[in-house]
Structures are given as C-alpha cells and as structure tokens.
Scaffold this motif. Structure first.
Motif, mmCIF file in Angstrom:
data_model
loop_
_atom_site.group_PDB
_atom_site.id
_atom_site.type_symbol
_atom_site.label_atom_id
_atom_site.label_comp_id
_atom_site.label_asym_id
_atom_site.label_seq_id
_atom_site.Cartn_x
_atom_site.Cartn_y
_atom_site.Cartn_z
ATOM 1 N N LEU C 155 0.831 -1.199 0.000
ATOM 2 C CA LEU C 155 0.000 0.000 0.000
ATOM 3 C C LEU C 155 0.870 1.255 0.000
ATOM 4 N N ASN C 158 0.846 4.526 -3.274
ATOM 5 C CA ASN C 158 -0.419 4.849 -3.928
ATOM 6 C C ASN C 158 -1.372 5.485 -2.927
ATOM 7 N N TYR C 160 -4.196 4.442 -1.816
ATOM 8 C CA TYR C 160 -4.894 3.568 -0.868
ATOM 9 C C TYR C 160 -4.186 3.558 0.489
#
Lengths: 311, 479, 297
Positions: C155, C158, C160
C-alpha cells in the motif's frame, strides 16, 4: 463539545437491564475492537518500533540491527544542527505561543464589545485556519523575501525597509521568528475562537453584578473574566504548543533550514537525515520530538481524565 | 440544538460529488496506456497513449514532433509498449529541456511507450533524493532514475541491493571502451573476486571548480581573472575599495557554501590531497585543512551581504548586473547566463585548481523490480549512446561522458564555447570526484560535511568546524 | 456549543449615554488586524491576476492593470514551454484521497463514539485516553515503521495507503467528537429504544443516527480540511508524481526557482480553494470542529 476547555465531557453511566443487553454489549465491543487494535498497532507498536530503530545502527541504506544503545542520541546532541534545532524550537514555541495568545485574547475581547460587522471581522481573522501550512508557507515566503540590496521585495518594499537590515527568515540568528510570524498569521484566529467561546459562556449577570458593586471595567476583567478564561489559556497553550513542537510543513515550504540552520527544526532535520539513509539517527530525532510532545500532552490528558472521573 | 440545515448538507454533498465524477474521468485515461498497441496500429497512433497522464505534460509527443525528428533517429519500433517512468530532479530550465528532447527521441523509436516524467523539484535535488530513497526502500521503484555517479550510488542503492547490475549492458553497448577510465572507475564497484560491476549509465559530466566573472567589471577596474588565492584576494581588495562585492554567493540552498568550500579545499590540497580526504590518506586535522578553512573564512569577507536570501542562480544575477564581480559555481552557471541572455562573462578554473577537473556526473540507473524493465533498458541504451548524449548535453549545458561524443547532428543544438573548452580540458586534466554532488563520499558523510560548512558560514569558528569535520570522517570511515 | 454561532444583534444600537472614544480605538485596532490577515490574500490575488509582462518582483504591490487568467491557466494545466507541471491531476488526486478518507473515518468514528458514550465497557476509562493520545503524537514518531508496513502490504506509493493512514490517525479526533456529541443525547432516549426492543444497531440507526447530522457535518468538514491540507504523510507515502495530492504538487511547483512566482501564487489559490469554500459556507461547523479538540499540525 460545548466547552473549549476540556476534551472530554461527562458520560452518564448506563445501567443495563435486560438479558438482551449482554449480547449487545458483546456487539459493542466487537464494533470498537478493530479501531482499538488499529490504534494499538499504528500508534503504540509503531512508536515501539521507532524506539527500537533509534537504538540500533541502521545508518546506511541496508538494514542492520546491531544494538548501539544511546549512541545515536549522543551523536545527535553533539551536532551543531541539532543544537540549533532545539534552540529554534524553543524560540519558535515561545514567540508563537505568546503572540498567538495575546492577539487571540485582544481580538476576542474587542469582538465581544458588540462591534458592527463582528461576523465579518471574525471570519477574516479565522480564514487562515482553513488553509494548508504549505499554502501559508508559499505566500509568506514571497512576503518576507527581503530581495537584494537596492531592490527590496515583499514587505520590505511595501514599508520601504532596507533589505540588508530586514532580512527576515534569511537571518541566521532571528530567522525563526519570521517563521513564527507566518504561523501566528495562520493560528491566532484559533485562539481567538477559543476565547470568544469562553467569553460568551460567562453570563452577563456576573459582570453586571460586579459593575453594580462599583467595579471598574478593568477590575471586572482582572478579577472575574481573566480567572474564568484560565482553563482556555491552558488548552490553547497545550494545543498550540504541540503544533509548534512538531512543525514541519510550514518551514519546509517557507524557508528550509536557512543559513546556519537559523530556521531549521527537528522535523526538517529528520527529513534530511532519512534522505541520507540514516534511519536510526532519524528515529532518534523522532523519539525526542515524541518525548517533548508527551511532556506537554500526557499531564493534560490525565488531568482531563481525572476531572471526568470526578464528575 | 438547532434544526439541521438540509440545504447546507445538499451543498456539501454536491461539492463532494462533483470532483469525484471528474476524477473518475481522469482515471480512465491513465489505466489504458497500451490501448493503441493492442489494436496493432503500431506507430501511427502514439498520441493517444501519450496524452493520458494528466499530471505530466512535458513529455507529450505531438505528431508534429514525431514527424520532425523521425528522420534523425531512423525507424520506429512498436515492440515496446506500456510506460516508462523516469525519475529525476530536472524539472525546469535547460535540464528539463534536454530531458524532454531525450524523451522525444525515445518516443520516435518507441512510439507506443508512454513516458511518465517524474521530476521532483526543490532544494537543488535534495527533495528528490528523499523521495527516491523512500521509493527504493519501499519497493515502489520508478522504471529508471537519475542519480549522481560515485558514492551516492555505490553506498546508496547499490549497497542496499536496490539496483540491477548493468555489466552485460556495458559489454553489449561497448561502453567500457567509450567512457573514459576515470568515469568507469566511479560508476563501478569491484567485488571480492576482483570482478568489476557497473551500476549506472553516465549521461553527462559537469565541472564544479569554475570561477565565473563579469568581463566588464574586470576591465573597468583593470583586473585579470585570478589564478591563485593570492591573486583572488588582490582583486577582491581592489573591488571592495570600489564598493563591489568581489564574490557572489547564494547559499539559501544548502549545497552552495559547501560547494565553494570544496573548491577551496581542492585549491589548497591539490588533486591527491583532496582525494585523500575521502579515502583516508589525507587527515582532516591536517594544517592544510585549517589553511583552507581560513582562506574560506577570508573569502566570506568579500561576498554579497544578502547571500543568505539568494539561491545560486540569483547570485549569478548579481554577477550579470555587475553588483558582484565573480562567483564560483559549477558549470550549470553557464546555462544560466545563456538563459538570461548575458554574454559578457568569462571563466577560469577556481583559484589553485589549474589542471584539475572537479567532476560530477548525472547517471541513470535501473532499479530492481522496475515495472517496465525492457522499456527502461531501451532508455538506458539511448542515454548512453553517442546520439543520446549529443541530444541532451548542449541543452543541459554539460559535456558528454563518452569520449567519442561531442559532435551533434546537423540542425541540432550545438555545444557552446564554454562546453568546447571544457571538453578539451576533460581529456587532459586530472579528474577528481566532487563531494557535494555525490561522487566522493556516501550520503551521510556528505550531509555531515555540508551541515558543518553551512554552520561555518555564519559562525566562522575554524577550530570547531575542523573538529566537526574530523568527527564526520571518523564516523563515516568507522562504518 | 452554539456560543460561537450566536449572531450579533442584527441592528446596532448606538451607545446609550455619550460618544465613546474607545470605540474608535477598537475599530482602528480591528482594521489594523484586518490588514494583517488580508496582506497575503492581496499579494496572492493581485499577483495571480497579473499578465506575465506585469509580473515584476520590484513592483510586487502594484495592482494589475488588466485582468489576466494566464497564471491560473499555467498553474492548472501546466506549461510545456516553461516546464511547469500543472496542478489539475493532483487536484483530483486530492479528492480521490479526501472523500473516502473522510467518509470512512466519519462512519467508524460515529460508531466508536456511540459505543464509548452509551456502552461503557470495562477498561473504557483507560482505553479512551490511550486512543486520544494518538491524535497528539508527532507523526514522525511512527513514520519509519509506517512506511515499512505499508510497503510490506503493497500500500506504499499509492493513494490507498494514504487513505488507510488518514483513516487510522483520524479516528481519535472523530471518535472524540462523536463521543462527546452522543454524550449530550439523553440516556432516556436510548432507554426508550431498548424498551421498544431495539438492539445495538437498532438504537444507533433509529435513535442516534437521525440526530447525528450536525455531528457528521462537523466531522466531515474537519477531516476534509485536515486531510486536504496534510503534507507529511503525503510526501512520505506517495512519491509517485502521478498520484500525488495537491499539497505535494504545490510544494513541487513552488520549490523550483524558475517557475514564475505568479504561477506559484495562482497554484496556492487553487490548493486553498476547496477548504476555503467549505469554511465560507459552513464556518459555524468548522469552528465547532476546531474547538472540539485540536488542530492537527
């Protein structure tokens, strides 16, 4: 949440009555459990991990974990840069706190005098709170850029000041106060809002009673209003204090570390340190920041928590 | 409690939803970069793929560019598709222009590759180092990235096992013969078995030890450009008497003052003494280092008073305007003069550094796990080629690292007088690595060195600074 | 809590007895501060509306003679000839980040607040301050392990990962706001619901949620502003320029010397606009969020 002076409000204990309640109680714990676990990991476990990193020798890009005790801290305190960081943090915090409290209180009292256009003034004084420190930094970087000899820029141009004398954040000794000025611009409205809430919470009858007793306006302020505002001052000191200790984005956008690290702060030093692959030294800076903030915050949380239990 | 205001709620939700729609629109574009290739239309529709990435406009090869340069590079090759994310700190000026030209050349050969230009500005490359470091440490590499040759590379990503060994590429492209030995030594490391491993592709060479001066100011005052420190201070006194700052410095960013100090150390210790500082054969408590610090301190008496608020290019402007007479800066200053349409400048080696080329080089490396490895290798081949270097360097204002480059194709930007003189020096001078720009020492040592020198500019405490530098060397060598 | 929101008397009544010279001083001081707070706004707005030919650091304070949106155009779309990367992409990235981060935190915070206010469980008095501590810590203290962890679960780099980060570190303040909000709801209401046979979620859905709108607005505005303006996580966790939020992109734009400062000023306005709009229309709730706890630095 009506009171600015406490982060917690009393909760009335609830007495369970039905058997159904027992199931609901389990559900309620299940609902909050993921949050508690997440915070346990992302706050407490990670703090522990940082503390661990700060006592090993991971000061190059590939990971090593030889235990070196407090060596990273010793090293850190011996550098001129970190000494400057501590000096700057102290100066910044004091200047920022004192000026914010003074302006916040002054504006709150003035706006409390039933002035015309009170809402407009209030909104103008508070709008900087809505924007990013990065935006503030970009704007103030140009405002306080001294320019060159004979070609003043920014406020030096506006007020016809000599850019060689008024060097603002380019000054190795006093540059940090220019950063504090931008921070005051952004945050003083917050203190004002807190004080306004405090002033409005003081019933008019108390003031009237004192006036009837023959107290002057100054005496009313000194012996009635100021004492009642004290808890607000405490909250403001705590909240602004912890912001100022960990300040990063404003300095990053506005001045960088400045000449002779005149505007450097621990968080910026940590950023550069990690960029040079010195993870353990970076973690040591982070732990010192955490300790400084905790000295401020933990007593405050305990104090509030005790108050609440008493109620 | 007041009655909730539903009109406000509605407004809030509209505000929140509007951009969401717009964002979705943008997203569709980026997720289908290879659409053009999938249909088999080959080189005829490259534009579509290229316009997808909103945030990165500089690359976007238009059809006009394509047809314009196709003649030069030859045939297009549609075998490569997808993207090429190239990470650098070249976001503006001649370097961004040179990089863009190189991208265009790449897209002529590989029209179906969508180049994503990840350029991080700020702090003369320092912010970019931080970001790159983070990405490599956390297995989120770009496809190729810029890094200085030398210890910044060898003690950074190479030591951490984050980049691929390019030795086979060096063999297949014949680079072991086309790059000079001095450069080959700095971009490689030797393993326990005595085998050399090459880690990145040098695209250019910059020189750090150049003194630039305003010809008019010098002739007005009957001065000659200085060759030694003694000459320098004689000229500086004459200029000071006229109220002109002898030396322009803009040390708002942390590299400028350490850069000046680097040339002073080099001029005082000589090539071997300088190199020894970083290998351990010269001690940092040597009296010569003390002498260099004292010379540097004396120099600071002749700089512009507003140095702390200026960036290096603003200091250059002081030379252009004649408020200052000289500045010591790497040869990217040359590109700055040209960009500012200033022609009346001259250059000599920084005092005491005649016959020494204080070199730094921008190189491109291939991270392990590059998402588009083949595209990146094609990029490295272009960057290391004679053609690629001659496209890039005239715009960047540096000389090619290849010994056989230096002859740009007709109609392309050519090397200016300074660069021609630098190319001739490059072949005969003693090459030494720059420390401020990553060649001579590992990043943590560079940071300790720059931190100490930046403090010195204000404090000017010779003894304290020298002991800090001794400590820094001990720390760096100890590990 | 509506103290701040209370409006001043609509009609100003003249001083009853005599002319008070203090009032002139009051207005003078207020106007002086108005100038101080608006000074950066003046320079931002006038500079960004100047045509390129008018942009001159030696005349920073002159008003623009015409009306030019060129600076905004270049700041938004970028400019190939000047090597400027526009903010448009990162502006939408920020919305992609802020909307989920805000909504998820608000929903979880609301449920947590409900549990803490109405379902006192054993140890809650210790756990609650421990949760609150999480909103005051300097995030530097968790940064290195956080980056490593996000990287390990793919993760990192990015949006997210950044959303997850903002949700978790936003939980303490949102939980606090909702807990205090629900604490103000009479326990008799909950009691009544229980007598009607409603369970844990039934009480939440039918009794607390419908009156939570002001609480949600406060939390949504708070979280929106905090996440939109955040920089430390953004620069450390999302280094890929194509998914960077706007604060990072603005710093990138303003950090390069050769980008004209009028474009930087226009960029600053663009980055400030969404939270400012919220502030202008919903300042009442905005202030409540501020007073509820702290400002995340």
């Amino acid at each position: 949440m009506s009171q600015a002076d406490t982060v917690m409000t009393a909760v009335a204990p609830y007495e369970p009555k039905k058997r159904r309640v027992r199931i609901d109680r389990i559900i309620s714990i299940a609902v909050i459990a993921p949050s508690i676990i997440a915070i346990a990991i992302f706050v407490y476990f990670f703090i522990g991990a940082s503390a661990y990193i700060s006592v090993i020798d991971w000061n190059q890009s590939n990971y090593t974990n030889k235990f070196v005790g407090l060596q990273n801290y010793q090293q850190l305190f011996s550098t001129f840069r970190f000494q400057q960081d501590l000096r700057n943090t102290l100066f910044f915090t004091i200047a920022f706190l004192v000026v914010c409290l003074a302006i916040g209180l002054l504006l709150a009292i003035l706006l409390d005098q039933k002035v015309k256009g009170e809402a407009i003034f209030r909104n103008i004084f508070m709008f900087p709170l809505a924007i990013s420190f990065i935006v503030t930094g970009v704007a103030w970087r140009w405002l306080l850029s001294p320019g060159t000899a004979g070609d003043p820029h920014g406020v030096d141009q506006l007020f016809n000041l000599d850019p060689l004398t008024w060097t603002w954040f380019s000054n190795a000794d006093s540059g940090i106060f220019s950063v504090a000025l931008a921070a005051v611009w952004q945050m003083s409205g917050y203190v004002m809002a807190m004080y306004i809430a405090g002033l409005r919470a003081i019933p008019d009858e108390i003031r009237e009673a004192a006036r009837v007793d023959g107290a002057t306006e100054w005496q009313v302020f000194r012996s009635i209003i100021f004492p009642l505002l004290q808890p607000i001052t405490l909250s403001a000191v705590i909240i602004l204090g912890h912001i100022s200790l960990k300040i990063f984005d404003l300095v990053f956008a506005m001045s960088g570390h400045g000449p002779a690290f005149g505007t450097d702060v621990p968080a910026l030093n940590m950023f550069d340190t990690i960029a040079a692959n010195e993870y353990s030294s970076g973690a040591a800076i982070a732990m010192i920041l955490l300790i400084l903030v905790s000295i401020l915050i933990i007593p405050y949380l305990i104090f509030n928590f005790r108050n609440e239990v008493k109620q | 409690m007041r009655k909730p205001k539903y009109n406000i709620l509605t407004l809030a939700s509209i505000l929140m939803l509007l951009p969401l729609l717009a964002a979705c629109g943008g997203d569709n574009g980026t997720s289908t970069p290879s659409a053009g290739a999938a249909t088999g239309s080959g080189g005829s529709t490259p534009v579509m793929a290229n316009t997808a990435v909103m945030a990165n406009t500089p690359v976007m090869a238009s059809t006009a560019v394509m047809t314009g340069t196709a003649v030069m590079t030859g045939t297009s090759n549609s075998s490569l598709t997808g993207k090429l994310e190239m990470f650098s700190w070249w976001s503006t000026g001649g370097e961004a222009a040179g990089l863009k030209k190189l991208y265009q050349a790449y897209n002529v050969t590989y029209p179906n590759v969508n180049i994503v230009n990840s350029a991080v500005a700020g702090g003369a490359g320092q912010d970019a180092h931080a970001v790159l470091n983070n990405r490599l440490q956390n297995n989120n590499p770009p496809d190729a990235f810029q890094i200085h040759m030398g210890h910044e590379l060898i003690d950074g990503p190479v030591a951490a096992g984050q980049v691929e060994d390019l030795s086979s590429l060096y063999q297949s492209e014949g680079w072991t013969k086309t790059f000079p030995q001095g450069v080959l030594d700095i971009v490689s490391s030797t393993d326990a078995n005595g085998t050399k491993h090459y880690w990145s592709v040098p695209v250019n060479i910059h020189r750090a030890n150049v003194l630039w001066y305003n010809k008019k100011v010098f002739s007005d005052n009957n001065l000659q450009p200085p060759a030694t420190f003694a000459d320098f201070f004689t000229a500086a006194d004459a200029l000071k008497a006229k109220g002109i700052a002898a030396l322009a410095l803009g040390d708002k960013d942390s590299f400028a003052a350490p850069h000046l100090m680097e040339t002073v150390l080099l001029g005082t210790l000589g090539a071997d003494g300088w190199k020894g500082l970083w290998t351990g054969t010269t001690k940092w408590d040597d009296p010569k280092v003390t002498e260099a610090l004292n010379t540097f301190k004396k120099m600071l008496g002749y700089i512009n008073s507003d140095h702390a608020s200026l960036s290096w290019d603003q200091a250059n402007s002081e030379v252009i305007s004649g408020k200052a007479a000289m500045t010591i800066m790497g040869d990217w200053a040359n590109a700055d003069y040209i960009a500012k349409n200033f022609t009346n400048y001259g250059w000599v080696n920084a005092p005491g550094t005649k016959g020494i080329y204080d070199a730094l080089s921008d190189t491109f490396a291939l991270p392990k796990g590059a998402p588009d490895r083949d595209n990146a290798i094609a990029w490295l081949k272009l960057a290391g080629s004679q053609q690629g270097q001659d496209i890039f360097n005239p715009l960047k204002g540096s000389i090619p690292a290849r010994t056989d480059a230096g002859k740009p194709a007709a109609g392309q930007p050519s090397y200016n007088d300074y660069l021609k003189s630098a190319m001739s020096d490059w072949t005969k001078d003693t090459i030494v690595p720059s420390v401020v720009h990553g060649a001579a020492a590992k990043p943590s040592w560079v940071k300790d060195y720059t931190d100490a020198v930046n403090a010195f500019v204000t404090k000017q405490d010779v003894t304290a600074t020298q002991s800090q530098l001794v400590t820094a060397a001990a720390t760096a060598m100890g590990k | 809590m509506s103290a701040i929101a209370t409006n001043p008397p609509a009609v100003y009544t003249a001083p009853p007895r005599r002319f008070n010279p203090w009032r002139i001083v009051i207005y003078a001081v207020l106007l002086m501060f108005t100038v101080f707070y608006l000074l950066p706004v003046y320079i931002l707005v006038t500079t960004s509306l100047k045509a390129y030919t008018e942009v001159n650091l030696s005349h920073m304070w002159t008003l623009p003679t015409g009306f030019s949106l060129d600076s905004f155009r270049d700041a938004w779309f970028g400019s190939e000839s000047q090597s400027i990367t526009g903010l448009a992409g990162s502006f939408f990235n920020s919305f992609e980040l802020v909307i989920p981060a805000t909504l998820i935190t608000a929903i979880i915070g609301s449920l947590n607040g409900y549990v803490l206010a109405k379902w006192q469980f054993p140890g809650a008095n210790i756990i609650f301050p421990l949760i609150l501590y999480g909103m005051f810590i300097p995030y530097q203290a968790i940064l290195i392990p956080l980056t490593r962890t996000l990287s390990a679960i793919h993760l990192y780099g990015n949006l997210y990962g950044l959303i997850l980060t903002h949700v978790i570190y936003g939980l303490p303040i949102c939980t606090l706001i909702f807990r205090n909000y629900y604490a103000g709801v009479p326990t008799e209401l909950v009691e009544a619901g229980r007598i009607d046979g409603a369970g844990f979620f039934g009480i939440y859905r039918h009794i607390l949620f419908p009156i939570s709108v002001p609480g949600f607005i406060v939390v949504l505005i708070w979280q929106f502003t905090a996440v939109w303006n955040e920089f430390l996580f953004a620069i450390n966790l999302v280094s890929n320029p194509s998914s960077q939020p706007i604060t990072v992109a603005l710093q990138n734009l303003a950090g390069s010397y050769s980008v004209q400062w009028n474009v930087q000023m226009a960029g600053a306005i663009i980055a400030a606009l969404p939270p400012l709009i919220l502030y202008i229309f919903l300042s009442r709730y905005f202030v409540r969020g501020l007073l509820a706890g702290s400002v995340k630095g």
